[in-house]
Scaffold this motif. Structure first.
Motif, short mmCIF file in Angstrom:
data_model
loop_
_atom_site.label_atom_id
_atom_site.label_comp_id
_atom_site.label_asym_id
_atom_site.label_seq_id
_atom_site.Cartn_x
_atom_site.Cartn_y
_atom_site.Cartn_z
N GLN A 1 0.87 -1.17 0.00
CA GLN A 1 0.00 0.00 0.00
C GLN A 1 0.91 1.22 0.00
O GLN A 1 1.78 1.35 0.87
N ASP B 1 -0.96 7.96 -6.07
CA ASP B 1 -1.75 7.28 -7.09
C ASP B 1 -0.78 6.77 -8.15
O ASP B 1 -0.40 7.51 -9.05
N GLU C 1 2.77 -4.10 -10.73
CA GLU C 1 1.46 -3.77 -11.30
C GLU C 1 0.56 -3.20 -10.21
O GLU C 1 0.71 -3.54 -9.03
N ARG C 2 -0.32 -2.35 -10.63
CA ARG C 2 -1.32 -1.81 -9.71
C ARG C 2 -2.39 -2.87 -9.52
O ARG C 2 -2.77 -3.55 -10.47
N ILE C 3 -2.86 -3.04 -8.27
CA ILE C 3 -3.88 -4.04 -7.98
C ILE C 3 -5.00 -3.41 -7.16
O ILE C 3 -4.83 -2.34 -6.56
N ASP C 4 -6.14 -4.09 -7.15
CA ASP C 4 -7.23 -3.67 -6.26
C ASP C 4 -6.80 -3.92 -4.82
O ASP C 4 -5.98 -4.82 -4.57
N PRO C 5 -7.35 -3.18 -3.87
CA PRO C 5 -6.99 -3.45 -2.47
C PRO C 5 -7.24 -4.92 -2.13
O PRO C 5 -8.34 -5.43 -2.35
N PRO C 6 -6.22 -5.62 -1.64
CA PRO C 6 -6.39 -7.05 -1.34
C PRO C 6 -7.23 -7.26 -0.08
O PRO C 6 -7.33 -6.40 0.78
N CYS D 1 -2.89 3.75 -2.93
CA CYS D 1 -3.28 2.63 -3.78
C CYS D 1 -2.40 1.44 -3.43
O CYS D 1 -1.47 1.55 -2.64
N TRP D 2 -2.71 0.31 -4.02
CA TRP D 2 -1.95 -0.93 -3.78
C TRP D 2 -1.23 -1.34 -5.06
O TRP D 2 -1.77 -1.20 -6.16
N SER E 1 1.42 -4.66 -6.56
CA SER E 1 2.08 -5.95 -6.35
C SER E 1 3.48 -5.79 -6.92
O SER E 1 3.64 -5.34 -8.06
#
Length: 191
Positions: free
Chosen positions: A78, A82, A108-113, A131-132, A134
């Motif tokens: 996290q 942005d 890579e940008r990921i959705d919040p896990p 943002c999150w 990986s």
């Protein structure tokens, strides 16, 4: 037969069995794991969470921890800010740090896990986006992921190591551990 332990290290826990500080009051692995003869294969900073492997096999320990074996380590990070395509591409190419260039990474940008709540929680600020991402690296410099994200303008807020090689945190709650089969030895070559 060697033993391999997967441990989900909580935030604030040292990646060692004893606290060498003057008061010795910090949480250590011995607060969670009571197994003789196993030692961490690598480390995870006190303010980081996630997968830590422990083993009683010195060769396996070296193979997991030594950067020359280039074992992939994936982190869910996290970050403050942005993350844009340019920042992610910089991480993919490698980042110049004070101790030299990092190897290229997968980023890579990921959705919040869907992770557990951290204690203490990450500070939330309405006016600062986060943002999150990986991030997968194949080396292990001191605080490398934090320094890499900071170098591209994305300071780390929370850092969770999700996997090392094929081992992951799946179905492993913070502070818990389980045995895992050690990697099988490669088949000997026929002449």
């Amino acid at each position: 037969m060697s033993r391999l332990i997967l441990f989900n290290k909580p935030y604030g826990v040292l990646s060692q069995f004893t606290d060498r500080s003057t008061d010795g009051a910090r949480a250590t692995l011995s607060d969670y794991i009571d197994l003789p003869g196993v030692y961490p294969a690598g480390r995870l900073d006190r303010d980081s969470e996630g997968l830590l492997l422990l083993t009683d096999d010195g060769r396996l320990q070296a193979k997991i921890a030594d950067p020359r074996f280039k074992m992939a380590k994936t982190y869910l990070v996290q970050v403050e800010g942005d993350a844009d395509a340019g920042q992610l591409e910089a991480l993919r190419r490698g980042v110049a740090l004070k101790d030299g260039m990092t190897r290229p990474a997968l980023a890579e940008r990921i959705d919040p896990p869907a992770l557990w709540e951290r204690d203490p929680p990450v500070r939330f600020r309405k006016t600062v986006p986060d943002c999150w991402i990986s991030l997968t690296i194949r080396e292990g410099r001191n605080r490398q992921v934090r320094r890499m994200t900071a170098a591209v303008g994305l300071p780390t807020l929370r850092l969770v190591r999700w996997s090392i090689g094929d081992w992951t945190l799946e179905q492993l709650e913070p502070g818990s551990w389980r045995d895992a089969p050690p990697p099988s030895a490669p088949a000997s070559r026929r002449r």
